[in-house]
Enzyme design. Structure first.
Site: not given
Ligand code: NAD
Ligand code: ZN
Length: 247
Positions: A117, A217
């Protein structure tokens, strides 16, 4: 019990591949989109994260992105990122495919990171193509909204992330699917596995014969295809697996 099974599986990997989502960075203080406390409980994603709304109103985009950028730029890798880097260094993983744009895998020392992404660390002018570090633009946001291109003055400066309505980066997607087709162990961490086409990566791996481990999670739609499912925090689970295999 499942920790030991996961460790045994990772230890057999000749061509291990990881897919990570926002959950792997949650313990670094970067909010996820979905899941408990996720950003989408506060914002309408299509309104704030689509290319159409960015082009229609860059000021609104940046007013949300300003706060998220401040958090993401200050974040440091957590023990989950560090454990994945150690697994790669020890030869258990060939690469990490990530949905994240925060750059924390690279900060943790992971060498081969495929960003599906894009990256939030850079900003591009849609008029003249000038690239600038996000950190520099972040500083300007305090005095200029929306930020303008230093070369041509355009107000259409966009982080080099993929917004809704934009095509996926072809080279990254190609590499990710190729690695998935060769994988023998597929480690999925912190992804809700509902964002496509990123979620295709583990499906391709499993169809090609990879054995899958899911660490998240909460349950995901692909848990039933996994050999080991661990519902927990990646910053706690991954270091325990790394320790069990001496990575
Ligand atoms: P998502 O937000 O859709 O899902 C995140 C998943 O992680 C959830 O199922 C949640 O239950 C789980 N989770 C939360 N805390 C956790 C932990 N400590 N350990 C393990 N699991 C945990 O994220 P996604 O599927 O990556 O999709 C959202 C899109 O938005 C991403 O593809 C990305 O492009 C973007 N995004 C990026 C960031 C980043 O760069 N850090 C942050 C938010 C969103
Ligand atoms: Zn420009």
């Amino acid at each position: 019990m499942s920790l030991e099974r996961a460790a045994e599986l990772v230890a057999t990997a000749q061509h291990g591949l990881a897919l990570t989502g926002a959950g792997v960075s949650a313990e670094s203080g970067i909010p996820t989109f979905r899941g408990e406390g996720g950003l989408w409980t506060k914002y309408d994603p299509v309104k704030v994260s689509s290319i159409e709304s960015f082009l229609a109103d860059p000021t609104s985009y940046w007013s949300v992105s300003k706060d998220r950028g401040r958090v993401a730029l200050a974040a440091r890798p957590n023990p989950g990122h560090m454990a994945l880097a150690a697994m790669e260094a020890a030869g258990y993983l060939v690469a990490i495919v990530t949905q994240n744009t925060d750059g924390l895998h690279q900060d943790a020392g992971s060498k081969r990171v495929i960003e599906l992404h894009g990256s939030g660390r850079m900003v591009r002018c849609l008029e003249c193509g000038r690239l600038e570090a996000r950190s520099a633009v972040q500083t300007r946001l305090e005095v200029e909204m929306p930020p303008r291109c230093l070369t041509c003055g355009s107000a259409f400066l966009k982080p080099t992330v993929i917004l809704f309505g934009e095509p996926m980066p072809a080279a990254a997607m190609h590499d990710a699917l190729e690695l998935a087709g060769q994988a023998d162990v597929m480690l999925v961490v912190g992804s809700s596995l509902v964002v496509h086409p990123a979620a295709e990566v583990p499906l391709v791996a499993v169809r090609a014969g990879a054995r899958m481990i899911v660490i998240n999670a909460e349950p995901t739609p692909f848990d039933r295809f996994a050999e080991v499912v661990i519902h927990g925090r990646s910053g706690e689970v991954l270091p325990q697996i790394a320790a069990l295999i001496g990575a």
